[in-house]
Design a protein around this motif. Sequence first.
Motif, PDB file in Angstrom:
ATOM      1  N   PHE A 234      41.012  35.553  51.864  1.00 20.28           N
ATOM      2  CA  PHE A 234      41.649  34.503  51.078  1.00 20.28           C
ATOM      3  C   PHE A 234      42.017  35.055  49.704  1.00 20.28           C
ATOM      4  N   VAL A 235      42.841  34.287  48.980  1.00 21.28           N
ATOM      5  CA  VAL A 235      43.268  34.651  47.634  1.00 21.28           C
ATOM      6  C   VAL A 235      42.904  33.535  46.673  1.00 21.28           C
ATOM      7  N   VAL A 236      42.297  33.897  45.550  1.00 24.20           N
ATOM      8  CA  VAL A 236      42.108  32.970  44.430  1.00 24.20           C
ATOM      9  C   VAL A 236      43.231  33.297  43.453  1.00 24.20           C
ATOM     10  N   PRO A 237      44.271  32.442  43.370  1.00 26.83           N
ATOM     11  CA  PRO A 237      45.521  32.846  42.716  1.00 26.83           C
ATOM     12  C   PRO A 237      45.500  32.902  41.201  1.00 26.83           C
ATOM     13  N   SER A 238      44.468  32.396  40.559  1.00 27.55           N
ATOM     14  CA  SER A 238      44.397  32.454  39.094  1.00 27.55           C
ATOM     15  C   SER A 238      42.941  32.577  38.673  1.00 27.55           C
ATOM     16  N   VAL A 239      42.640  33.655  37.958  1.00 27.01           N
ATOM     17  CA  VAL A 239      41.265  33.978  37.576  1.00 27.01           C
ATOM     18  C   VAL A 239      41.270  34.455  36.130  1.00 27.01           C
ATOM     19  N   GLU A 240      40.303  33.956  35.336  1.00 22.70           N
ATOM     20  CA  GLU A 240      40.246  34.408  33.943  1.00 22.70           C
ATOM     21  C   GLU A 240      38.871  34.136  33.344  1.00 22.70           C
ATOM     22  N   LEU A 241      38.374  35.116  32.601  1.00 27.99           N
ATOM     23  CA  LEU A 241      37.171  34.961  31.790  1.00 27.99           C
ATOM     24  C   LEU A 241      37.617  34.716  30.357  1.00 27.99           C
ATOM     25  N   THR A 242      37.234  33.572  29.789  1.00 25.18           N
ATOM     26  CA  THR A 242      37.620  33.220  28.422  1.00 25.18           C
ATOM     27  C   THR A 242      36.369  33.097  27.558  1.00 25.18           C
ATOM     28  N   ALA A 243      36.578  32.805  26.278  1.00 24.20           N
ATOM     29  CA  ALA A 243      35.442  32.637  25.374  1.00 24.20           C
ATOM     30  C   ALA A 243      34.625  31.406  25.721  1.00 24.20           C
ATOM     31  N   SER A 244      35.234  30.448  26.421  1.00 24.87           N
ATOM     32  CA  SER A 244      34.529  29.196  26.720  1.00 24.87           C
ATOM     33  C   SER A 244      34.332  28.931  28.198  1.00 24.87           C
ATOM     34  N   GLY A 245      34.629  29.897  29.048  1.00 26.15           N
ATOM     35  CA  GLY A 245      34.442  29.624  30.468  1.00 26.15           C
ATOM     36  C   GLY A 245      34.902  30.754  31.350  1.00 26.15           C
ATOM     37  N   THR A 246      34.839  30.500  32.660  1.00 27.71           N
ATOM     38  CA  THR A 246      35.195  31.516  33.638  1.00 27.71           C
ATOM     39  C   THR A 246      35.592  30.851  34.948  1.00 27.71           C
ATOM     40  N   THR A 247      36.008  31.686  35.906  1.00 26.39           N
ATOM     41  CA  THR A 247      36.333  31.215  37.248  1.00 26.39           C
ATOM     42  C   THR A 247      35.142  31.451  38.160  1.00 26.39           C
ATOM     43  N   ALA A 248      34.701  30.397  38.828  1.00 23.87           N
ATOM     44  CA  ALA A 248      33.587  30.497  39.771  1.00 23.87           C
ATOM     45  C   ALA A 248      34.117  30.317  41.190  1.00 23.87           C
ATOM     46  N   VAL A 249      33.628  31.145  42.109  1.00 26.45           N
ATOM     47  CA  VAL A 249      34.081  31.114  43.499  1.00 26.45           C
ATOM     48  C   VAL A 249      32.867  30.960  44.403  1.00 26.45           C
ATOM     49  N   GLY A 250      32.930  29.988  45.319  1.00 24.84           N
ATOM     50  CA  GLY A 250      31.877  29.791  46.310  1.00 24.84           C
ATOM     51  C   GLY A 250      32.380  30.186  47.683  1.00 24.84           C
ATOM     52  N   ILE A 251      31.685  31.113  48.346  1.00 26.02           N
ATOM     53  CA  ILE A 251      32.161  31.698  49.605  1.00 26.02           C
ATOM     54  C   ILE A 251      31.180  31.370  50.730  1.00 26.02           C
ATOM     55  N   ILE A 252      31.723  31.039  51.907  1.00 25.96           N
ATOM     56  CA  ILE A 252      30.916  30.805  53.097  1.00 25.96           C
ATOM     57  C   ILE A 252      31.325  31.798  54.177  1.00 25.96           C
ATOM     58  N   ASN A 253      30.344  32.440  54.786  1.00 25.60           N
ATOM     59  CA  ASN A 253      30.572  33.297  55.946  1.00 25.60           C
ATOM     60  C   ASN A 253      30.044  32.592  57.179  1.00 25.60           C
ATOM     61  N   ARG A 254      30.941  32.120  58.037  1.00 28.08           N
ATOM     62  CA  ARG A 254      30.532  31.445  59.278  1.00 28.08           C
ATOM     63  C   ARG A 254      30.516  32.394  60.460  1.00 28.08           C
ATOM     64  N   THR A 255      30.744  33.687  60.204  1.00 26.69           N
ATOM     65  CA  THR A 255      30.637  34.680  61.256  1.00 26.69           C
ATOM     66  C   THR A 255      29.173  34.844  61.652  1.00 26.69           C
ATOM     67  N   ASN A 256      28.926  35.030  62.927  1.00 28.08           N
ATOM     68  CA  ASN A 256      27.540  35.165  63.388  1.00 28.08           C
ATOM     69  C   ASN A 256      27.027  36.595  63.271  1.00 28.08           C
ATOM     70  N   SER A 257      27.411  37.253  62.193  1.00 26.80           N
ATOM     71  CA  SER A 257      26.929  38.611  61.937  1.00 26.80           C
ATOM     72  C   SER A 257      27.139  38.919  60.466  1.00 26.80           C
ATOM     73  N   VAL A 258      26.595  40.051  60.040  1.00 26.71           N
ATOM     74  CA  VAL A 258      26.780  40.493  58.664  1.00 26.71           C
ATOM     75  C   VAL A 258      28.211  41.010  58.492  1.00 26.71           C
ATOM     76  N   VAL A 259      28.843  40.636  57.372  1.00 28.53           N
ATOM     77  CA  VAL A 259      30.227  41.029  57.121  1.00 28.53           C
ATOM     78  C   VAL A 259      30.325  41.668  55.734  1.00 28.53           C
ATOM     79  N   PRO A 260      30.952  42.853  55.624  1.00 26.95           N
ATOM     80  CA  PRO A 260      31.238  43.396  54.290  1.00 26.95           C
ATOM     81  C   PRO A 260      32.454  42.677  53.707  1.00 26.95           C
TER      82      PRO A 260
END
Length: 312
Positions: free
Chosen positions: A31-57
């Motif tokens: 997937f793509v997170v189309p806009s990301v930035e670390l500022t003096a007052s905040g940041t972009t947080a991303v929550g990811i789920i892996n529903r694959t039944n195995s370990v994934v890099p």
Amino acid sequence: MKKFALAAVAAAAMTGGVAHAYTVGTYSDGFVVPSVELTASGTTAVGIINRTNSVVPVFWVFHDQNSGHVLDGCFPMTANQYKGVAWGSDLGDASVAGLKGYLVFAAGINTSGTAADAAAVCNAGSVGTNTAALLSANAFQVDTASSDVAVVPVIDGPLTLAAAPLNNLKDLSERSLVSIAGAAQVTPGTGPVITARYAKGVAGAKTVVNVWSTGDHSGRHTVDIYNSQQQRTSTNFVLTKAELDLFDPSTMVGTTAFTDGFIEWNAGKVPANFKSVNGESALGTTSGSVFVYSTISLPAFGAVQTLLGATQ
């Protein structure tokens, strides 16, 4: 964020997968997170789920607004794991402050399925994505100064990568991502035609239109703008960056009477005064993907609304 504002954002996000050509809220190889930035007052947080039944890099790469490679990395995710990451701390560090760009996440091929194997794949790289992987994500822009959290739409895969050697997930370049299924697909000279919402001037409302694409969209774009009285005029907006740009509709000439409505843009047309920023072809001359959304600040609600552009 106030409850009303949060409900409006949620409604916009949910209808995006139904009424628009965009796809959000599904599982795929990346997937793509189309806009990301670390500022003096905040940041972009991303929550990811892996529903694959195995370990994934899970490989990630941060590109600047011209899709130049800035930073990359990789981490393993176990079966059915949720992982939250914050830009500038969990991914990257404080040195990325003030640098706006976007993130591409992609699942690597891991045949053995253990955490150690995934770590080894992270170090060695993966040629192509794991098409059997099931990754999904949500993202937010956190602003502690205004005590606000705004939704950042996440563009679902599958990802289409260029041929070797540009398909190694360890070092994706500006030419590696050819298209992504969850965005609108470009037909040269035809479309898509995208409508982006705006509100400006009334009760302090301000809008930023976010444009992300896999082609070079830099240049002056002639568009139609409509207001709530169904009045229309032709005007222009200018995108100076290649693959991620933002513009303020209040800067568009001849739109003083246009305080609330939508902008109609044919993304399949080559922009006037096009000058390639990174050597890529202009958006509208080749197939690719484009994604548009508006962030509207409404002081009356004390929050920033995220509204997906509609495509046809």
